[in-house]
Design a protein around this motif. Structure first.
Motif, PDB file in Angstrom:
ATOM      1  N   ASP A 134     -19.209  -3.026 -16.039  1.00  0.00           N
ATOM      2  CA  ASP A 134     -18.270  -2.204 -15.558  1.00  0.00           C
ATOM      3  C   ASP A 134     -18.266  -2.163 -14.081  1.00  0.00           C
ATOM      4  O   ASP A 134     -17.170  -1.964 -13.506  1.00  0.00           O
ATOM      5  N   ALA A 135     -19.349  -2.111 -13.473  1.00  0.00           N
ATOM      6  CA  ALA A 135     -19.206  -2.209 -11.891  1.00  0.00           C
ATOM      7  C   ALA A 135     -18.720  -3.240 -11.387  1.00  0.00           C
ATOM      8  O   ALA A 135     -17.750  -3.200 -10.284  1.00  0.00           O
ATOM      9  N   LYS A 136     -18.796  -4.405 -12.096  1.00  0.00           N
ATOM     10  CA  LYS A 136     -17.845  -5.675 -11.613  1.00  0.00           C
ATOM     11  C   LYS A 136     -16.546  -5.537 -11.724  1.00  0.00           C
ATOM     12  O   LYS A 136     -15.639  -5.892 -10.827  1.00  0.00           O
ATOM     13  N   VAL A 137     -16.041  -4.958 -13.050  1.00  0.00           N
ATOM     14  CA  VAL A 137     -14.812  -4.788 -13.142  1.00  0.00           C
ATOM     15  C   VAL A 137     -14.165  -3.880 -12.325  1.00  0.00           C
ATOM     16  O   VAL A 137     -12.888  -4.323 -11.700  1.00  0.00           O
ATOM     17  N   PHE A 138     -14.703  -2.784 -12.004  1.00  0.00           N
ATOM     18  CA  PHE A 138     -14.240  -1.746 -11.059  1.00  0.00           C
ATOM     19  C   PHE A 138     -14.096  -2.487  -9.618  1.00  0.00           C
ATOM     20  O   PHE A 138     -13.113  -1.863  -8.788  1.00  0.00           O
ATOM     21  N   LYS A 139     -14.971  -3.045  -9.295  1.00  0.00           N
ATOM     22  CA  LYS A 139     -15.079  -3.473  -7.843  1.00  0.00           C
ATOM     23  C   LYS A 139     -14.064  -4.717  -7.760  1.00  0.00           C
ATOM     24  O   LYS A 139     -13.061  -4.759  -6.611  1.00  0.00           O
ATOM     25  N   GLN A 140     -13.524  -5.533  -8.896  1.00  0.00           N
ATOM     26  CA  GLN A 140     -12.436  -6.359  -8.895  1.00  0.00           C
ATOM     27  C   GLN A 140     -11.063  -5.838  -8.669  1.00  0.00           C
ATOM     28  O   GLN A 140     -10.157  -6.208  -7.888  1.00  0.00           O
ATOM     29  N   LEU A 141     -11.097  -4.618  -9.649  1.00  0.00           N
ATOM     30  CA  LEU A 141     -10.015  -3.590  -9.513  1.00  0.00           C
ATOM     31  C   LEU A 141      -9.610  -3.223  -8.120  1.00  0.00           C
ATOM     32  O   LEU A 141      -8.429  -3.151  -7.628  1.00  0.00           O
ATOM     33  N   ARG A 142     -10.699  -2.672  -7.577  1.00  0.00           N
ATOM     34  CA  ARG A 142     -10.546  -1.844  -6.021  1.00  0.00           C
ATOM     35  C   ARG A 142     -10.152  -2.967  -5.273  1.00  0.00           C
ATOM     36  O   ARG A 142      -9.346  -2.780  -4.387  1.00  0.00           O
ATOM     37  N   LEU A 143     -10.582  -4.288  -5.198  1.00  0.00           N
ATOM     38  CA  LEU A 143     -10.255  -5.331  -4.257  1.00  0.00           C
ATOM     39  C   LEU A 143      -8.816  -5.601  -4.285  1.00  0.00           C
ATOM     40  O   LEU A 143      -8.098  -5.834  -3.394  1.00  0.00           O
ATOM     41  N   GLU A 144      -8.376  -5.754  -5.592  1.00  0.00           N
ATOM     42  CA  GLU A 144      -6.945  -6.117  -6.156  1.00  0.00           C
ATOM     43  C   GLU A 144      -6.100  -4.887  -5.430  1.00  0.00           C
ATOM     44  O   GLU A 144      -5.066  -5.264  -4.714  1.00  0.00           O
ATOM     45  N   TYR A 145      -6.725  -3.843  -5.533  1.00  0.00           N
ATOM     46  CA  TYR A 145      -5.902  -2.684  -5.175  1.00  0.00           C
ATOM     47  C   TYR A 145      -5.613  -2.485  -3.685  1.00  0.00           C
ATOM     48  O   TYR A 145      -4.538  -2.455  -3.042  1.00  0.00           O
ATOM     49  N   ARG A 146      -6.732  -2.730  -2.840  1.00  0.00           N
ATOM     50  CA  ARG A 146      -6.683  -2.766  -1.513  1.00  0.00           C
ATOM     51  C   ARG A 146      -6.159  -4.007  -0.987  1.00  0.00           C
ATOM     52  O   ARG A 146      -5.206  -3.818  -0.066  1.00  0.00           O
ATOM     53  N   ARG A 147      -6.077  -4.892  -1.708  1.00  0.00           N
ATOM     54  CA  ARG A 147      -5.157  -6.425  -1.338  1.00  0.00           C
ATOM     55  C   ARG A 147      -3.802  -6.231  -1.462  1.00  0.00           C
ATOM     56  O   ARG A 147      -2.711  -6.343  -0.292  1.00  0.00           O
ATOM     57  N   THR A 148      -3.215  -5.334  -2.262  1.00  0.00           N
ATOM     58  CA  THR A 148      -1.824  -5.339  -2.361  1.00  0.00           C
ATOM     59  C   THR A 148      -1.232  -3.866  -1.441  1.00  0.00           C
ATOM     60  O   THR A 148      -0.504  -3.841  -0.997  1.00  0.00           O
ATOM     61  N   ASN A 149      -2.032  -2.789  -1.570  1.00  0.00           N
ATOM     62  CA  ASN A 149      -1.658  -1.602  -1.192  1.00  0.00           C
ATOM     63  C   ASN A 149      -1.941  -1.590   0.350  1.00  0.00           C
ATOM     64  O   ASN A 149      -1.282  -0.906   1.152  1.00  0.00           O
ATOM     65  N   GLY A 150      -3.323  -2.010   0.707  1.00  0.00           N
ATOM     66  CA  GLY A 150      -3.651  -1.943   2.063  1.00  0.00           C
ATOM     67  C   GLY A 150      -2.806  -2.729   2.873  1.00  0.00           C
ATOM     68  O   GLY A 150      -2.490  -2.353   4.067  1.00  0.00           O
ATOM     69  N   ASN A 151      -2.489  -3.764   2.501  1.00  0.00           N
ATOM     70  CA  ASN A 151      -1.397  -4.656   3.425  1.00  0.00           C
ATOM     71  C   ASN A 151      -0.355  -3.991   3.670  1.00  0.00           C
ATOM     72  O   ASN A 151       0.271  -3.869   4.635  1.00  0.00           O
ATOM     73  N   GLN A 152       0.478  -3.276   2.656  1.00  0.00           N
ATOM     74  CA  GLN A 152       1.720  -2.740   2.685  1.00  0.00           C
ATOM     75  C   GLN A 152       1.451  -1.451   3.880  1.00  0.00           C
ATOM     76  O   GLN A 152       2.418  -1.225   4.648  1.00  0.00           O
ATOM     77  N   ARG A 153       0.386  -0.785   3.639  1.00  0.00           N
ATOM     78  CA  ARG A 153       0.168   0.423   4.535  1.00  0.00           C
ATOM     79  C   ARG A 153       0.058  -0.115   6.000  1.00  0.00           C
ATOM     80  O   ARG A 153       0.560   0.260   7.001  1.00  0.00           O
TER      81      ARG A 153
END
Length: 52
Positions: free
Chosen positions: A12-31
């Motif tokens: 679960d930790a690996k899955v959540f880490k991957q989701l967090r990285l993908e979220y940062r990659r998509t939303n962080g760049n826009q911001r």
């Protein structure tokens, strides 16, 4: 109730880490892009006013 094992916790930790990285990659760049665009526009306006 299913037992929550160490293996499940690691998975679960690996899955959540991957989701967090993908979220940062998509939303962080826009911001960052929108804020840097605003900042560059502001600074170019300040430079124009300073020259005049």
């Amino acid at each position: 109730m299913k037992r929550y094992t160490l293996r499940g916790l690691i998975h679960d930790a690996k899955v959540f880490k991957q989701l967090r990285l993908e979220y940062r990659r998509t939303n962080g760049n826009q911001r960052r892009d929108s804020s840097s665009g605003w900042l560059l526009g502001y600074l170019s306006g300040v430079r124009r006013r300073a020259r005049a």
